[in-house]
Structure formats: structure tokens, C-alpha cells
Design a protein around this motif. Structure first.
Motif, short mmCIF file in Angstrom:
data_model
loop_
_atom_site.label_atom_id
_atom_site.label_comp_id
_atom_site.label_asym_id
_atom_site.label_seq_id
_atom_site.Cartn_x
_atom_site.Cartn_y
_atom_site.Cartn_z
N PRO A 213 -24.87 -4.08 11.86
CA PRO A 213 -26.00 -5.44 11.04
C PRO A 213 -26.41 -5.88 12.62
O PRO A 213 -25.05 -5.72 13.72
CB PRO A 213 -25.17 -6.14 10.48
CG PRO A 213 -24.03 -5.81 10.82
CD PRO A 213 -24.13 -4.68 11.64
N GLY A 214 -27.77 -7.18 12.91
CA GLY A 214 -27.83 -7.90 14.13
C GLY A 214 -26.83 -8.76 14.08
O GLY A 214 -25.81 -9.00 13.16
N MET A 227 -20.75 -11.68 21.77
CA MET A 227 -20.51 -10.99 22.40
C MET A 227 -21.79 -10.36 23.36
O MET A 227 -22.62 -9.36 22.57
CB MET A 227 -19.83 -8.78 22.39
CG MET A 227 -18.20 -9.46 21.93
SD MET A 227 -16.93 -8.22 21.60
CE MET A 227 -16.43 -7.73 22.92
N PRO A 228 -22.41 -10.10 24.34
CA PRO A 228 -23.31 -9.97 25.44
C PRO A 228 -23.99 -8.73 24.72
O PRO A 228 -25.15 -8.50 24.97
CB PRO A 228 -23.31 -9.96 26.44
CG PRO A 228 -22.10 -11.07 27.27
CD PRO A 228 -21.21 -10.87 26.10
N ARG A 229 -23.66 -7.83 24.51
CA ARG A 229 -23.72 -6.49 24.28
C ARG A 229 -24.78 -6.74 23.16
O ARG A 229 -25.44 -5.99 22.53
CB ARG A 229 -23.00 -5.72 24.36
CG ARG A 229 -23.18 -3.94 24.06
CD ARG A 229 -22.38 -2.67 24.64
NE ARG A 229 -22.04 -2.63 26.09
CZ ARG A 229 -21.18 -2.11 27.19
NH1 ARG A 229 -20.75 -0.97 26.72
NH2 ARG A 229 -20.98 -1.76 28.38
N GLU A 236 -30.87 -5.28 20.69
CA GLU A 236 -31.91 -4.42 20.29
C GLU A 236 -32.44 -3.02 21.70
O GLU A 236 -32.64 -2.00 20.89
CB GLU A 236 -33.35 -5.03 20.38
CG GLU A 236 -33.49 -6.31 19.61
CD GLU A 236 -34.51 -6.90 19.80
OE1 GLU A 236 -35.81 -6.67 20.69
OE2 GLU A 236 -34.73 -8.31 19.58
N HIS A 237 -32.21 -2.96 22.22
CA HIS A 237 -32.30 -2.11 23.50
C HIS A 237 -30.82 -1.04 23.26
O HIS A 237 -31.00 0.32 23.04
CB HIS A 237 -31.87 -2.72 25.08
CG HIS A 237 -31.51 -1.44 25.76
ND1 HIS A 237 -32.85 -1.14 26.21
CD2 HIS A 237 -30.57 -1.02 26.51
CE1 HIS A 237 -32.48 0.27 27.13
NE2 HIS A 237 -30.81 0.27 27.20
N ASN A 238 -29.39 -1.85 22.64
CA ASN A 238 -28.59 -1.00 22.41
C ASN A 238 -28.87 0.23 21.12
O ASN A 238 -28.17 1.02 21.03
CB ASN A 238 -27.32 -1.82 22.73
CG ASN A 238 -27.02 -1.93 24.18
OD1 ASN A 238 -27.57 -1.88 25.29
ND2 ASN A 238 -26.36 -3.22 24.26
N LEU A 239 -29.34 -0.67 20.14
CA LEU A 239 -29.44 0.12 19.36
C LEU A 239 -30.71 1.11 19.28
O LEU A 239 -30.19 2.05 18.86
CB LEU A 239 -29.86 -1.14 17.90
CG LEU A 239 -28.50 -2.03 17.36
CD1 LEU A 239 -29.09 -2.70 16.60
CD2 LEU A 239 -27.31 -0.92 16.82
#
Length: 324
Positions: A213-214, A227-229, A236-239
Motif C-alpha cells: 500500500p501507499g 523510508m525515502p524509497r 510512485e516511480h518504484n511501484l
């Protein structure tokens, strides 16, 4: 389940281990009855490599693991760690020989066992010479309190210094499709020195599953919120990258978590991922990954889906404590 050997002294463990941290802390509330059932099912499946640490739940995670393996001790390879000292909300890294000896005795009491199969330095304090710390750990081996030694999140240079004092069976560091920085220097050094790699967060704390989840939906005590990631535009980018992994997994008839674990297992016989879970459903899903073999085309598709430098955001709010 297939077995793999960590280090040159023959520490044999299951190809996949079980990270127990989240059963006690960091990922919202756990249920001890279900957590014990998960550990028992892992042992039934031949997933015998159990990972804990004295700082998880401030010792309660070791106690939980100890209760779970009681009566089944000969089936389990128990790994625990020292080095992160908690005082209220603050943490310090403690590597002094005196502290190591006391921490080991405390872990043995909480686990209810006579010998720790694999004892890690959880993090390194660079103010304490690594030779002194590993020397104290070696004394624990001589005393029969510990069978094998490990380090976590250290640099190639530190690993070399440690091995000069005593054989190191395993280096535990974060490694996944989303975290590949150790491939440049650390993993080659470990292989040169005969040190196995235990990969923690192999599904990138849920990101690679595609079901995380977000940050705003996570429990208040879920440490990923900070955590920044896993926050904001980084998340959003990593998902989106995780969605690309899922597409490869769908084509292969696997889940995203399974293909991520299978990718790690394909990186070498000396790599042992330790996915963490407190749910039977996810344990069964993860365990099935040990029987999967990826084709060269699938491996290539995964690397193209997530180039080594594509993930945004650091792993921790502060990276000062890693790779020393």
C-alpha cells in the motif's frame, strides 16, 4: 527443500530462509500464535534457516523463535545478531568485546538454546577495530556458544579484515532486483573470500510484490512510512518498476514475489534469500520459489524491467550505518 552451503566451514542451510523480524515489530502488529505456526510450517517445508536479532522487538523476537523451535531444535538453523543497542527511541552501534560477550549470553537465554548456529555483527561501529570485535566473536566459537560467524552490511575492505582474524560464513546484506549496489565490489570480495551471501529484504520490503500500500495507508508503526524509497514520488516511480516485474511474472505463471526470489536464487549457489513474513499464505508462496528455474530470457527480461540504477530513494533515512 534444496540446501546451500554458506562459507568454507560447511554451514548447510535451506536455499530460502525465513526472516522473523516482522513477527514482533516494524510492520504493524503481529500475532504470536500465527507467527509460531508460520515457523513450524517453514520447518515442515524444509525451510530451516531462521533469522532473528536481539534488537527485534527488544528481545521478544528471539524469545518467540526460541519458543517455536523448542522440541524441534535439531530441525532449525538459528541465526541471530548483536550490535544495535536501543535506548528508548535512540539507537547506538556497540561492537566492544565486552558487549559482544554479554549480548551472546543474553541471546542464548532468550532463545533457550545452547549454541547459536550463526552469530552476526548486525552493524559495525568504525570506532572499534574490526579485528577486536571478530576476535571476541571467535572466542565465542572456541567456547562452544556459537558455531559460525557472520557480518551484516559491511564493505569489502572490512570483510577482508574480518576474514583475516576468523573464517566468516556469511555476509548478510540487502540484495534484490531493487538493491544491487553490492554487485560491484562486495559480492565479488565475498566470493573471493569464501563467504556466503544472505540476502535480506529480497522482495524490497514488499515493493516487488506489487501489493504494497501507499505510505499513507501503512500502519502508524510501520517503519516504511519513514523510508525515502517508499514515500511520495519515489514510491510512485518504484511501484511502476514493480509493475514491470509483475508483467514478466504473469507471463511466466509466477507471482511477482516468486519471480523476484527465483532471480536471487539464480545469482549463485552462495546466495540465500531470507524473505520475511508472518502469514502462512505468503510463506507458502515464497517457499514455492525454491522450486522455480528461470530461463535466460526471463532473467534478461527482469534486468531490463529494473536496470541496476533505476530505483529511486535511499534504503534508509540515513545510510551512515551501512557498508563500513
Amino acid at each position: 527443500m534444496e540446501r546451500r552451503v554458506l562459507g568454507r566451514d560447511g554451514l548447510e542451510v535451506s536455499a530460502l530462509g525465513l526472516g522473523c523480524m516482522g513477527m514482533s515489530e516494524f510492520y504493524g502488529h503481529g500475532d504470536e500464535k500465527e507467527s509460531v505456526a508460520v515457523i513450524h510450517r517453514a520447518l515442515d517445508l524444509g525451510m530451516n534457516f531462521l533469522d532473528t536479532a536481539d534488537m527485534y522487538g527488544r528481545g521478544t523476537n528471539e524469545e518467540l523463535v526460541g519458543r517455536a523451535v523448542k522440541g524441534r531444535r535439531d530441525e532449525a538453523v538459528v541465526a541471530t545478531k548483536f550490535g544495535v543497542k536501543r535506548d528508548g527511541a535512540s539507537r547506538t552501534i556497540e561492537n566492544s568485546p565486552e558487549y559482544i560477550r554479554a549480548a551472546c549470553d543474553a541471546s542464548l537465554r532468550r532463545l533457550g538454546i545452547d549454541r547459536i548456529d550463526l552469530y552476526y555483527m548486525h552493524r559495525r561501529n568504525p570506532d572499534v577495530p574490526i579485528e577486536e570485535s571478530v576476535g571476541a566473536m571467535a572466542e565465542l566459537v572456541e567456547q562452544g556458544k556459537v558455531a559460525h560467524l557472520g557480518l551484516s552490511e559491511v564493505s569489502a575492505a572490512t570483510l577482508r579484515q574480518a576474514v583475516a582474524v576468523h573464517p566468516i560464513a556469511a555476509l548478510q546484506s540487502e540484495y534484490s532486483l531493487f538493491t544491487r549496489g553490492l554487485e560491484a565490489e562486495i559480492l565479488p570480495a565475498a566470493r573471493e573470500l569464501g563467504v556466503g551471501l544472505v540476502a535480506y529484504s529480497p522482495i524490497s520490503r514488499g515493493l516487488l510484490s506489487g501489493a504494497m500500500p501507499g505510505a499513507g495507508e501503512l500502519a502508524d508503526d510501520d517503519f516504511r512510512r519513514h523510508m525515502p524509497r517508499y514515500s511520495g514520488e519515489n514510491a510512485e516511480h518504484n511501484l511502476a518498476l514493480a509493475a514491470a516485474v509483475k508483467r514478466v511474472a504473469d507471463e511466466a505463471g509466477m507471482t511477482a514475489a516468486q519471480i523476484s526470489l527465483a532471480w536471487l536464487l539464480a545469482q549463485g549457489e552462495d546466495v540465500v534469500p531470507i524473505p520475511g513474513t508472518k502469514r502462512l499464505k505468503y510463506l507458502e508462496e515464497n517457499a514455492a520459489a525454491a522450486d522455480l528455474t528461470l530461463t535466460p530470457e526471463q532473467l534478461d527480461a527482469l534486468v531490463r524491467a529494473v536496470p541496476a540504477d533505476a530505483v529511486r530513494g535511499t534504503r534508509y533515512p540515513s545510510m551512515n550505518e551501512v557498508e563500513r
